[in-house]
Design an enzyme around this catalytic site. Structure first.
Site, mmCIF file in Angstrom:
data_model
loop_
_atom_site.group_PDB
_atom_site.id
_atom_site.type_symbol
_atom_site.label_atom_id
_atom_site.label_comp_id
_atom_site.label_asym_id
_atom_site.label_seq_id
_atom_site.Cartn_x
_atom_site.Cartn_y
_atom_site.Cartn_z
ATOM 1 N N GLU A 96 40.880 42.247 34.635
ATOM 2 C CA GLU A 96 41.466 43.572 34.929
ATOM 3 C C GLU A 96 40.792 44.704 34.156
ATOM 4 O O GLU A 96 40.980 45.873 34.480
ATOM 5 C CB GLU A 96 42.980 43.572 34.683
ATOM 6 N N CYS A 141 44.532 35.189 31.408
ATOM 7 C CA CYS A 141 44.673 34.865 29.989
ATOM 8 C C CYS A 141 45.901 33.989 29.746
ATOM 9 O O CYS A 141 45.872 32.810 30.053
ATOM 10 C CB CYS A 141 44.679 36.140 29.153
ATOM 11 N N HIS A 186 39.961 38.466 30.833
ATOM 12 C CA HIS A 186 40.751 39.546 31.447
ATOM 13 C C HIS A 186 39.914 40.315 32.481
ATOM 14 O O HIS A 186 39.297 41.330 32.138
ATOM 15 C CB HIS A 186 41.211 40.536 30.374
HETATM 16 N N1 GLN Z 1 48.804 34.584 23.519
HETATM 17 C C1 GLN Z 1 47.659 33.992 24.118
HETATM 18 C C2 GLN Z 1 46.514 33.816 23.148
HETATM 19 O O1 GLN Z 1 46.485 34.446 22.118
HETATM 20 C C3 GLN Z 1 47.208 34.775 25.326
HETATM 21 C C4 GLN Z 1 46.665 36.142 24.998
HETATM 22 C C5 GLN Z 1 46.575 37.056 26.178
HETATM 23 O O2 GLN Z 1 47.152 36.795 27.233
HETATM 24 N N2 GLN Z 1 45.885 38.164 26.039
HETATM 25 O O3 GLN Z 1 45.603 33.069 23.386
#
Ligand code: GLN
Length: 538
Positions: free
Chosen positions: A510, A382, A508
């Site tokens: 994970e 992410c 994600h």
């Molecule tokens: N802050 C970033 C976004 O909102 C990444 C979010 C995250 O890593 N979950 O896109």
């Protein structure tokens, strides 16, 4: 008919109620029973999505996009159950429903009260999960600690519920703490006695006590706890700190015959299961054939729980490779001060997890640059993918001050930016791009090889995306867009061609890894890290 287990906790928080509930789930599933799990959280936030990791640890995201408590991550990792947003109920949700009902006039002129209206709403959710899941056993964990004022409506609700369905259909398991007092050289049972007394005050007499302790509970202590807490002797269960891994907890509780006891109490006819696959997982954690060190560069490094699923998935990747992983937690700000080389040398790989806010961003960019230039395996999750993009833009494509508009609204090169759909969003709760989405992988890409598939589904939680204005320029410079969604419109996964392992995802992974089904990206990452330290090709 569904049977019910209610898990409460006493004395102190952080005893591992979620883990214990999950481990009970493992044992019961292993006996061939269909299990469902559910968590009640007594705070007033509607969900933990708006809470800081300092308050709450990780926010665990489900397929349906619900932002939930990290204990649901334990439930999914320890069992085969599929969680939905109904499996995590907060006081915030309960009151929201009750107040909406009241405004709609559904209470027909009655005074709306905690008992019965709030408690009924809580009981509705228990019934709803039981019906929907069609489970043999529903395990409901009540967050917080006995004695908390805010937990009272939940305790009252389960007290009434158990009474109505009968104690051969519902039991209370209380997780408590038996501290070892060094000066006295002994374990002390008084906090447990008091916590059980507190429960009895409100009408709940636990059927089973699970005692967290650092030293073994001997027979005398078990007798004492049994006698003064009014719990049968064989229902006083020891849960000693595990030596190596949380995945030992089910085995430990099985040795205490907890699952036999539960089946007896709930009149469940289910033979004892074979836990050899679980034992093999533990073997690979305790005595692996290989070892590797992985750096996780984040900003909540001092917190145990902020990157819970990431740490677990790394361990799973290790299990898949029969490789013990030492996770080196690295504060991104330290890299800013000392440089990446100093801190990252000697590691098998570096992982940059998700995150929000500006602190530590430049340190993460330095880590990504170091990994790219030195051929060190890199996995970005992410924010970690956005970091890889920014780094590549600045240092390879020479796009001066390239950035994400999350961190620099006036950057001349907004390589990561808000989607149109996100621009006008004002409300913070539950408004990110959330939940399971399909992603198409490019034929012949490393990612497709790792996944052994060209269509994957992964969970999301972010607002910002790769800015397609820059797509062609990146491609020309050697950045590979190996995973996209929405007919190629959204970038989901990137990799670098001339690098042993440099992969980063907007999603994600994970949240979809289990010890017995390690996620392919983590499996591939650990394999690459192991090859890296032995100077071998992957
Ligand atoms: N802050 C970033 C976004 O909102 C990444 C979010 C995250 O890593 N979950 O896109």
């Amino acid at each position: 008919m569904t049977k019910y287990i209610f898990v409460t906790g006493g004395v102190v928080s952080s005893l591992g109620k979620g883990l214990t509930a999950a481990a009970i789930g493992t044992l019961l599933e292993n006996r061939g029973l269909k299990v469902a799990l559910q968590k009640f959280d007594p705070y007033l936030n509607v969900d933990p999505g708006t809470m800081s990791p300092y308050q709450h640890g990780e926010v665990y995201v489900l397929d349906d996009g619900a932002e939930t408590d990290l204990d649901l991550g334990h439930y999914e990792r320890f069992t085969h159950t599929q969680m939905t947003r109904l499996n995590n109920l907060t006081s915030g949700q309960v009151y929201q429903t009750v107040l909406n009902n009241e405004r709609e006039g559904k209470y027909l002129g009655k005074t709306v009260q905690v008992i019965p209206h709030v408690t009924d709403e809580i009981q509705n959710r228990i019934r709803q999960i039981a019906e929907q899941s069609n489970a043999d056993v529903l395990i409901t964990e009540i967050g917080g600690t006995t004695g908390d004022i805010e937990g009272l409506p939940f305790l009252e609700a389960i007290r009434e519920f158990a009474l109505v369905v009968g104690y051969e259909n519902a039991i209370f398991i209380h997780l408590t703490y038996v501290p070892f007092i060094k000066a006295a050289g002994e374990l002390k049972t008084k906090p447990t006695q008091q916590s059980v007394a507190k429960l009895r005050e409100i009408g709940i007499a636990p059927h089973v006590l699970i005692c967290r302790c650092e030293q073994p509970l001997n027979k005398e202590l078990r007798q004492k706890i049994s006698m003064f807490c009014n719990v049968a002797f064989d229902a006083v269960i020891e849960e000693k700190d595990v030596d190596h891994s949380i995945y030992e907890v089910p085995l430990l509780l099985q040795r205490e015959r907890l699952d036999d006891l539960i089946c007896k109490m709930l009149r469940l006819d289910a033979p004892r299961g074979n836990m050899s696959h679980w034992q093999e997982i533990i073997r690979k954690i305790i005595a692996p054939q290989h070892r590797v060190r992985i750096g996780v560069v984040g900003k909540y490094i001092e917190l145990q729980d902020a990157y819970k699923s990431v740490y677990e998935s790394i361990i799973h990747g290790g299990i898949a490779n029969d490789c013990g992983v030492e996770i080196v937690k690295i504060d991104a700000e330290e890299i800013e001060q000392q440089g990446a080389g100093q801190i990252l040398q000697g590691l098998g790989g570096v992982l940059v997890p998700g995150g929000f806010g500006e602190r530590g961003i430049e340190g993460k960019i330095l880590a990504a640059q170091y990994a790219r230039e030195k051929g060190l395996p890199y996995l970005g999750l992410c924010l970690g993918m956005q970091i890889a993009t920014i780094e590549f833009a600045r240092n390879v494509m020479k796009l001066d001050r390239a950035h994400s508009t999350e961190f620099d609204a006036s950057t001349p090169h907004p390589v990561i930016a808000l989607l149109d759909a996100q621009r006008n969003v004002i409300q913070k709760g539950g408004t990110m791009r959330l939940g399971l989405q399909p992603c198409q992988l490019a034929k012949g890409s490393r990612a497709a090889k790792i996944y052994q598939s060209e269509l994957i589904h992964e969970r999301h939680r972010h607002r910002y995306e790769f800015n397609n204005t820059y797509r062609e320029a990146f491609e020309k410079a050697g950045f590979v867009f190996c995973g996209t969604s929405d007919n190629g419109r959204l970038v989901e996964l990137i990799e670098l061609a001339n690098h042993p392992f440099y992969i980063a995802s907007q999603f994600h992974p994970e949240f979809r890894s289990k010890p017995h089904v390690p996620h392919p990206l983590f499996q591939g990452f650990i394999s690459a890290a192991h090859a890296h330290i032995h100077h071998r090709p992957i």
